[in-house]
Design a protein around this motif. Structure first.
Motif: not given
Length: 805
Positions: A659-686
């Motif tokens: 689980c730690a490795n998963t989160k560490l990978s997701q906190m890297k720049k490109y992975s993080f952008e892909l992660l928050i890209w999936n925010f629902r439309s009403s939460f793009r402002c977050l």
């Protein structure tokens, strides 16, 4: 037994040709199967040798014949307001839909062939009594599972049961039978019931014992025992398509409608004796117990039993795990069997493990007495955790008068030994002037009749061996041999033991105020952000003023308050179950703490929990909100239906390091952008807020993402709170500069999923033309790579790192 009234109906409506028609059809099937009619068991042999389809057709033919008999159309049902004919018709439908096995009719078919030579009135009586028994044992509807049940029989449910019980499961506990069935106020009555049943024994063997022990035959045998016990005590055993056997109150099923909240004792049957201690038997019985704990949140423990072949074993499930008696042979110990089956029906509510703290003798509603104060409780909990082993938390709304407003949250839980501290910490926080958290009202350890409500007290006067550990491989192989080493647990009414191999848990009640709403009930994005900010301020006050570290920031531990004025707090941080005092900074707490989905990377890796780990958890809550919320009203509390929920599933899969490795990978720049890209439309402002928090909490250090703890905690709190303030202002005013960060992001182009990113990221987090320069893997790709290293050195000096606490 039929009543005189029923016998009069049977006498006036004799069976004429129906039984002969069925005899002819059954005998024809016997000849086709080659069954010898001279065999004593030829009736059963025909049924067991026939294919499923043939057996099913035979039963349907029999029911068609019986339901049109004049007596069936007049005899009143014993389980409803209908006639017996209507009951038979409903059973026929269930068998035709394969909801019931044809084998369930075996005793009924045997009654049809009771006397083929001279069919008289007594044959009619025997047959209709068999029909009543047949209907009673097949017409009970399946229990209704609790709302929002995630199905204990799903792969995830079975996995959770094995995880809960592994290392908390004990076989062959000595003294089990004596502890629960001897020396009770009702023990003499159980002996009387056994004496009345002796006519059913022959040379120490049970006369009607079914061989082989097919489930339907076993139920018919069990029904005979039920006849001996009767239901004069107000409880009765039933069966259903979901539970093999269970005990409940008679008035709980007036119209065959009931659910898991009525079940008192559960039983599991398997045909072969070698399945007695198999992992599947244990897990399936545990699944029943887990459903009961889910529907009865205040349940203290759940009794159960298994019958495998001729072998019976008694079970108990409590908040420390599960344990069983030594097994015994039903045919060799009929007295013990009868005392157990009768004993469960005679036990008091306390002995059956029902909640004794909540009183129900006031017509105005259920209530508790805590610190000499009477608090009325809502009928159903506002939150509960359907588990066997663990805290088993259940929270109710409370008020001081029946007509008053709800003002308290009354929390029942079973913390482990050494962790009974939430009430004490809440009280200390209140006395220190901490704001932004739930306010202490009272707390106490529960007792019943002056006795401690602890699992070690429940388990007194018994001997436990080593615990059993389970695995998926063992579940598949379905085999196990129990250990033999025994450790004695002695007790004479006290709550202490010389040596204990399980985690003792204590029943506690904590009352706090005020009442809030779950985060998922937000009314606007602004309300969500203000709630998160209020919880963040509460965390800081708790840490800096109260010198207490929360250690379990999660979605469920942040609530929304309906503020009366603009200056009132918009939210609270709740639940100090896992909190600890930090006055002694050198004290190292034991183990990892937190809700796994929201635990910080360092905490998952076993570092001493720090304030920065909790701030990281706030970021995960924000991401969780962006991915799970923002749906239409009817499904916004559910997972994202477009599949982005997979990003969150990995937060709770595998061990801590995975689980730690998963989160560490997701906190890297490109992975993080892909992660928050999936925010629902009403939460793009977050998205800008998420990027800003990531930049604060995960700066680069020596070319790697830094996950340790910063020394300058006051500055970190200031920065995190400042970006929340900026986000709230940006959303409220629809500030273009703030909302411009929303556009970031990605634009799908064709089936290849090619994306572009804007380069107007204020925090330097955008993925665009200079992404090689910002790449965090430290490859030094691009002509500006040296600039990145200089920036890292500056960041290191600015933040003042320390790894750990």
């Amino acid at each position: 037994m039929s009543t005189p009234y029923e016998q009069d109906i049977i006498r006036r409506n004799r069976i004429e040709n129906g039984h002969r028609i069925f005899w002819a059809r059954y005998d024809s099937t016997r000849l086709e199967l080659g069954v010898d009619a001279t065999l004593m068991t030829w009736v059963e042999q025909v049924f067991f040798r026939a294919s499923f389809r043939v057996a099913k057709l035979l039963v349907l033919d029999l029911l068609d014949i019986l339901k049109v008999e004049p007596a069936a159309c007049v005899l009143p049902s014993k389980i409803s307001t209908r006639t017996l004919s209507r009951d038979l018709d409903r059973v026929r439908i269930r068998i035709s839909l394969n909801e019931l096995s044809p084998l369930v009719a075996t005793p009924l078919i045997k009654a049809m062939f009771h006397n083929q030579v001279t069919w008289d009135f007594q044959n009619d009586v025997i047959l209709w009594n068999a029909v009543f028994d047949f209907v009673s044992f097949t017409r009970i509807a399946a229990p209704t599972p609790p709302e929002d049940d995630d199905s204990v029989w799903s792969p995830e449910g079975l996995e959770q049961i094995m995880t809960e019980l592994s290392g908390c499961l004990y076989h062959n506990v000595k003294g089990f039978y004596e502890r629960y069935f001897e020396g009770k106020d009702w023990s003499q009555y159980a002996q009387v019931i056994y004496d009345a049943s002796r006519l059913r024994f022959l040379e120490e063997c049970w006369k009607p014992w079914p061989e082989p022990s097919f489930h339907e035959l076993l139920l018919a045998w069990f029904s005979k025992l039920q006849d001996v016990i009767g239901d004069r005590v107000g409880r009765r055993y039933y069966t259903s398509s979901e539970i093999d056997m269970f005990l409940t109150t008679v008035d709980a099923v007036p119209n065959l409608e009931y659910n898991w909240s009525h079940v008192l004792v559960v039983g599991r049957h398997r045909e072969k004796a070698e399945k007695d201690q198999s992992i599947t038997t244990v897990v399936q019985l545990a699944g029943y117990a887990r459903q009961i704990f889910g529907s009865q949140p205040g349940r203290r423990f759940v009794p159960g039993f298994t019958i495998c072949g001729t072998f019976m074993r008694l079970w108990m499930f409590d908040r420390s795990g599960a344990y069983s008696s030594e097994g015994f042979n039903i045919l060799e110990e009929p007295e013990r069997v009868m005392k157990v089956i009768a004993g469960y029906t005679l036990m008091t509510d306390e002995e059956l493990g029902l909640n004794m703290s909540i009183k129900r003798d006031d017509p105005d509603g259920q209530y508790i007495i805590t610190q000499n104060t009477k608090i009325y409780l809502d009928d159903n909990p506002i939150a509960s955790v359907p588990v066997i082993t663990g805290r088993g938390t259940a929270c109710y709304r409370g008020k001081r008068s029946p007509d008053g407003e709800w003002e308290y949250v009354v929390k029942f839980s079973w913390p482990g030994e050494g962790n009974v501290r939430e009430g004490r910490l809440l009280k200390a926080a209140k006395e220190s002037g901490v704001t932004g958290i739930a306010q202490w009202v009272s707390h106490e350890r529960m007792t019943v009749n002056g006795n401690p409500e602890t699992t070690s007290y429940f388990r007194r006067d018994m001997e436990f061996g080593r615990p059993r550990y389970m695995s998926h491989r063992e579940f598949l192989e379905d085999g196990y041999r129990s250990p033999t080493r025994v450790i004695s647990i002695e007790s004479s009414g006290s709550d202490s033991t010389p040596e204990r191999t399980y985690n003792n848990r204590t029943s506690c009640c904590v009352v706090t105020s005020p009442i809030g709403r779950p985060l998922s009930t937000y009314q606007s994005v602004t309300e969500l952000l203000e709630t998160l900010r209020a919880a963040l301020l509460g965390h800081r006050s708790l840490y800096e003023v109260g010198e207490i570290l929360h250690q379990d920031v999660s979605e469920s531990n942040i609530i929304i308050l309906d503020a009366a004025t603009e200056d009132d707090p918009k939210g609270l941080l709740i639940d100090l179950d896992l909190a600890r005092g930090v006055k002694n900074r050198l004290e190292r707490p034991r183990g990892r703490t937190g809700t796994m989905e929201f635990m910080a990377i360092g905490a998952l890796r076993g570092e001493t929990h720090s304030y920065r780990h909790d701030l990281e958890s706030f970021l995960y809550v924000l991401i969780w909100v962006g991915l799970r919320y923002g749906h239409d009203t009817e499904d916004r509390q559910g997972p994202n239906r477009l599949g982005y929920y997979d990003d969150l599933i990995r937060w709770n899969r595998g061990d801590y390091e995975e689980c730690a490795n998963t989160k560490l990978s997701q906190m890297k720049k490109y992975s993080f952008e892909l992660l928050i890209w999936n925010f629902r439309s009403s939460f793009r402002c977050l998205k800008p807020l998420a990027r800003a928090l990531r930049s604060i909490l995960f700066p680069l250090y020596d070319g790697e993402i830094f996950t340790g703890t910063f020394d300058n905690e006051g500055e970190i709190y200031d920065k995190v709170i400042a970006v929340f303030d900026k986000a709230i202002e940006g959303v409220k005013t629809e500030n273009e500069d703030w909302l411009a960060g929303v556009a970031v992001a990605y634009r799908e182009e064709g089936e290849e999923g090619v994306v572009e990113s804007s380069d107007d990221d204020e925090e330097g987090d955008g993925v665009g033309e200079n992404s090689e320069v910002k790449e965090e893997e430290g490859d030094g790709v691009g002509e500006n790579s040296e600039v990145k290293e200089e920036e890292e050195d500056d960041i290191a000096k600015m933040w003042g790192f320390r790894n750990g606490m």
